[in-house]
Design a protein around this motif. Structure first.
Motif, PDB file in Angstrom:
ATOM      1  N   TRP A  36     -51.636-117.809   1.768  1.00 18.52           N
ATOM      2  CA  TRP A  36     -52.062-117.487   0.407  1.00 18.52           C
ATOM      3  C   TRP A  36     -52.695-116.107   0.416  1.00 18.52           C
ATOM      4  N   VAL A  37     -52.644-115.464  -0.720  1.00 16.77           N
ATOM      5  CA  VAL A  37     -53.389-114.209  -0.857  1.00 16.77           C
ATOM      6  C   VAL A  37     -54.871-114.555  -0.712  1.00 16.77           C
ATOM      7  N   PRO A  38     -55.597-113.835   0.166  1.00 16.88           N
ATOM      8  CA  PRO A  38     -57.025-114.160   0.311  1.00 16.88           C
ATOM      9  C   PRO A  38     -57.753-114.006  -1.024  1.00 16.88           C
ATOM     10  N   GLN A  39     -58.706-114.887  -1.223  1.00 17.72           N
ATOM     11  CA  GLN A  39     -59.438-114.930  -2.499  1.00 17.72           C
ATOM     12  C   GLN A  39     -60.010-113.551  -2.869  1.00 17.72           C
ATOM     13  N   GLU A  40     -60.471-112.824  -1.834  1.00 22.63           N
ATOM     14  CA  GLU A  40     -61.132-111.532  -2.133  1.00 22.63           C
ATOM     15  C   GLU A  40     -60.142-110.469  -2.615  1.00 22.63           C
ATOM     16  N   ASN A  41     -58.839-110.741  -2.434  1.00 19.16           N
ATOM     17  CA  ASN A  41     -57.842-109.767  -2.921  1.00 19.16           C
ATOM     18  C   ASN A  41     -57.464-109.990  -4.382  1.00 19.16           C
ATOM     19  N   SER A  44     -60.715-109.936 -10.330  1.00 16.42           N
ATOM     20  CA  SER A  44     -61.649-110.830 -11.046  1.00 16.42           C
ATOM     21  C   SER A  44     -61.207-110.918 -12.501  1.00 16.42           C
ATOM     22  N   TYR A  45     -61.749-111.885 -13.219  1.00 21.13           N
ATOM     23  CA  TYR A  45     -61.449-111.972 -14.652  1.00 21.13           C
ATOM     24  C   TYR A  45     -61.883-110.685 -15.363  1.00 21.13           C
ATOM     25  N   GLU A  46     -63.031-110.133 -14.912  1.00 17.79           N
ATOM     26  CA  GLU A  46     -63.529-108.910 -15.560  1.00 17.79           C
ATOM     27  C   GLU A  46     -62.536-107.771 -15.346  1.00 17.79           C
ATOM     28  N   ASP A  47     -61.973-107.693 -14.089  1.00 15.77           N
ATOM     29  CA  ASP A  47     -60.956-106.654 -13.802  1.00 15.77           C
ATOM     30  C   ASP A  47     -59.745-106.839 -14.717  1.00 15.77           C
ATOM     31  N   MET A  48     -59.266-108.071 -14.780  1.00 17.93           N
ATOM     32  CA  MET A  48     -58.068-108.331 -15.600  1.00 17.93           C
ATOM     33  C   MET A  48     -58.346-107.985 -17.057  1.00 17.93           C
ATOM     34  N   PHE A  49     -59.560-108.307 -17.475  1.00 18.82           N
ATOM     35  CA  PHE A  49     -59.907-108.065 -18.877  1.00 18.82           C
ATOM     36  C   PHE A  49     -59.889-106.568 -19.199  1.00 18.82           C
ATOM     37  N   ARG A 253     -41.241-108.355 -22.269  1.00 18.64           N
ATOM     38  CA  ARG A 253     -42.381-108.789 -21.475  1.00 18.64           C
ATOM     39  C   ARG A 253     -42.589-108.023 -20.169  1.00 18.64           C
ATOM     40  N   ILE A 254     -43.831-108.001 -19.755  1.00 16.99           N
ATOM     41  CA  ILE A 254     -44.183-107.550 -18.414  1.00 16.99           C
ATOM     42  C   ILE A 254     -45.147-108.580 -17.830  1.00 16.99           C
ATOM     43  N   ARG A 255     -45.287-108.513 -16.511  1.00 17.88           N
ATOM     44  CA  ARG A 255     -46.119-109.509 -15.842  1.00 17.88           C
ATOM     45  C   ARG A 255     -47.172-108.846 -14.968  1.00 17.88           C
ATOM     46  N   LEU A 256     -48.346-109.456 -14.939  1.00 12.92           N
ATOM     47  CA  LEU A 256     -49.422-108.996 -14.050  1.00 12.92           C
ATOM     48  C   LEU A 256     -49.734-110.124 -13.074  1.00 12.92           C
ATOM     49  N   THR A 257     -49.705-109.806 -11.755  1.00 13.57           N
ATOM     50  CA  THR A 257     -50.029-110.851 -10.787  1.00 13.57           C
ATOM     51  C   THR A 257     -51.541-110.871 -10.532  1.00 13.57           C
ATOM     52  N   ALA A 258     -51.974-111.943  -9.889  1.00 15.37           N
ATOM     53  CA  ALA A 258     -53.404-112.119  -9.620  1.00 15.37           C
ATOM     54  C   ALA A 258     -53.947-111.017  -8.709  1.00 15.37           C
ATOM     55  N   GLU A 259     -53.060-110.396  -7.925  1.00 13.49           N
ATOM     56  CA  GLU A 259     -53.493-109.297  -7.049  1.00 13.49           C
ATOM     57  C   GLU A 259     -53.494-107.947  -7.749  1.00 13.49           C
ATOM     58  N   GLY A 260     -52.912-107.893  -8.941  1.00  8.86           N
ATOM     59  CA  GLY A 260     -52.941-106.632  -9.678  1.00  8.86           C
ATOM     60  C   GLY A 260     -51.629-105.872  -9.690  1.00  8.86           C
ATOM     61  N   MET A 272     -45.745-102.097  -9.505  1.00  6.56           N
ATOM     62  CA  MET A 272     -46.781-101.094  -9.207  1.00  6.56           C
ATOM     63  C   MET A 272     -48.136-101.762  -9.339  1.00  6.56           C
ATOM     64  N   SER A 273     -49.061-101.338  -8.494  1.00  4.67           N
ATOM     65  CA  SER A 273     -50.387-101.955  -8.542  1.00  4.67           C
ATOM     66  C   SER A 273     -51.320-101.183  -9.473  1.00  4.67           C
ATOM     67  N   ILE A 274     -52.027-101.929 -10.293  1.00 10.02           N
ATOM     68  CA  ILE A 274     -53.064-101.302 -11.131  1.00 10.02           C
ATOM     69  C   ILE A 274     -54.447-101.577 -10.533  1.00 10.02           C
ATOM     70  N   ARG A 275     -54.450-102.238  -9.391  1.00 11.31           N
ATOM     71  CA  ARG A 275     -55.680-102.726  -8.795  1.00 11.31           C
ATOM     72  C   ARG A 275     -56.720-101.617  -8.595  1.00 11.31           C
ATOM     73  N   ASP A 276     -56.297-100.529  -7.901  1.00 14.29           N
ATOM     74  CA  ASP A 276     -57.268 -99.476  -7.580  1.00 14.29           C
ATOM     75  C   ASP A 276     -57.775 -98.809  -8.853  1.00 14.29           C
ATOM     76  N   ALA A 277     -56.849 -98.578  -9.779  1.00 19.24           N
ATOM     77  CA  ALA A 277     -57.248 -97.916 -11.024  1.00 19.24           C
ATOM     78  C   ALA A 277     -58.277 -98.768 -11.770  1.00 19.24           C
ATOM     79  N   ILE A 278     -58.023-100.065 -11.805  1.00 24.88           N
ATOM     80  CA  ILE A 278     -58.929-100.953 -12.541  1.00 24.88           C
ATOM     81  C   ILE A 278     -60.279-101.076 -11.823  1.00 24.88           C
ATOM     82  N   LYS A 279     -60.213-101.220 -10.495  1.00 28.80           N
ATOM     83  CA  LYS A 279     -61.464-101.335  -9.728  1.00 28.80           C
ATOM     84  C   LYS A 279     -62.318-100.078  -9.911  1.00 28.80           C
TER      85      LYS A 279
END
Ligand code: SAM
Length: 318
Positions: A36-41, A44-49, A253-260, A272-279
């Motif tokens: 599984w993707v580790p929980q810390e990856n 968060s809901y705040e990030d997704m929001f 439609r587009i999709r966002l995964t739990a990892e970003g 493409m990851s939005i993770r770093d930009a959002i963090k």
């Protein structure tokens, strides 16, 4: 307004809040994934929001929370509330297997949720157990009833599988009709993670319904992937027909995964990851990435050529 590289308006965001699931449906995730993707990856809901606010401001009007099993992630009601407080006009829905609904439906309704799509592949306990590899039916039915009682809109998703639940399609249709839920039969989509030989296609599903009921085909409504059909008494059911050629022509439609990862197409490897930009709270960058992903959204999935993605449905949310 968000427009992709093929001039399609994109206004629908599907968010997978977890890839984990409490079922092991044979057509989706027969074994526990290797890791599984580790929980810390996870975002968060705040990030997704943060990303959701950008998306809504840019033109997203419909959001579906899915998974894995979204009700497994703690605090989902607070996430629903964040979105519905930000913009109550957004058409916000959850896709769930229903197992945890009895405990959560009221909280979700209070948080502002209006609609649910609930998977129900069989009304026979042993068949439901065979598909999900767990004793599920009683609890799922109680969950559906609870969601109904608290006033949530309900659609039922059913994947007809050859030799497994194909003898029950009329029973499932009649159950839904009686309760006032629209049922949508989803053509089984082959994928590397499934353990099912074949599903029924739209023609086979129609033939089964037609063995007892007269029905007519409805107009295609907007960008819905579901083709509507109407029984003579007006009851509407749908068939999701991804094997049809025109399935992609008005994809919105587009999709966002739990990892970003932002995924432009269910059957397309690129993301493409939005993770770093959002963090980093770099909203401008997140918005640029969103537009880049849309520019690269493929015209058609590569499914027919068997060049699709190896990504599992439980990662992308189906
Ligand atoms: N756990 C939730 C559920 O059971 O509905 C949400 C996630 S599930 C991946 C979302 C939808 O994808 C469900 O309606 C499920 O039936 C559908 N699905 C999963 N694998 C599929 C496949 N191989 N073919 C067609 N539909 C599939």
């Amino acid at each position: 307004m968000l427009i992709d590289g093929h001039n399609r308006v994109v206004n629908y965001l599907r968010i997978s809040v977890t890839e984990r699931c409490n079922f092991r449906c044979q057509y989706c995730m027969p074994e526990k994934p290797f890791s599984w993707v580790p929980q810390e990856n996870l975002l968060s809901y705040e990030d997704m929001f943060e990303f959701i606010k950008v998306s809504i401001d840019e033109g997203i009007t419909k959001i579906r929370i899915t998974g894995g099993e979204p009700l497994l992630r703690q605090g989902l009601d607070s996430f629903v509330k964040m979105i519905s407080d930000y913009n109550s006009d957004v058409d916000l829905a959850i896709t769930t297997n229903g197992f945890l609904l009895e405990e959560t439906a009221q909280k979700l309704k209070d948080a502002g949720l209006k609609r649910l799509n609930i998977s129900l592949d069989s009304l026979k306990p042993e068949v439901a157990h065979h598909i999900a590899q767990k004793d599920i039916l009683e609890k799922v039915l109680k969950g559906i009833q609870k969601a109904h009682d608290v006033g949530l809109g309900i659609k039922i998703n059913c994947v007809p599988l050859e030799g497994i639940n194909d003898g029950e399609l009329l029973d499932i249709l009649e159950f839904c009709k009686e309760k006032g839920y629209e049922v949508r039969f989803i053509e089984y989509m082959q994928n590397a993670h499934a353990n099912v030989k074949s599903g029924l296609d739209s023609a086979q599903i129609q033939s089964i319904v037609g063995s007892k009921y007269k029905f007519t085909k409805g107009e295609r409504v907007g960008a819905s992937p579901s083709q509507d059909y109407f029984l003579e008494d007006g009851y509407k059911f749908g068939i999701i027909e991804p094997h049809l050629d025109d399935f992609c022509s008005d994809c919105n439609r587009i999709r966002l995964t739990a990892e970003g990862f932002l995924i432009p197409c269910l059957y397309f490897e690129d993301a493409m990851s939005i993770r770093d930009a959002i963090k980093a709270k770099d909203i401008k960058k997140a918005s640029e990435i969103l537009k880049d992903v849309l520019k690269n959204k493929p015209e058609k999935n590569k499914w027919a050529e068997d060049e699709g993605s190896n990504r599992a449905f439980y990662e992308t949310g189906g």
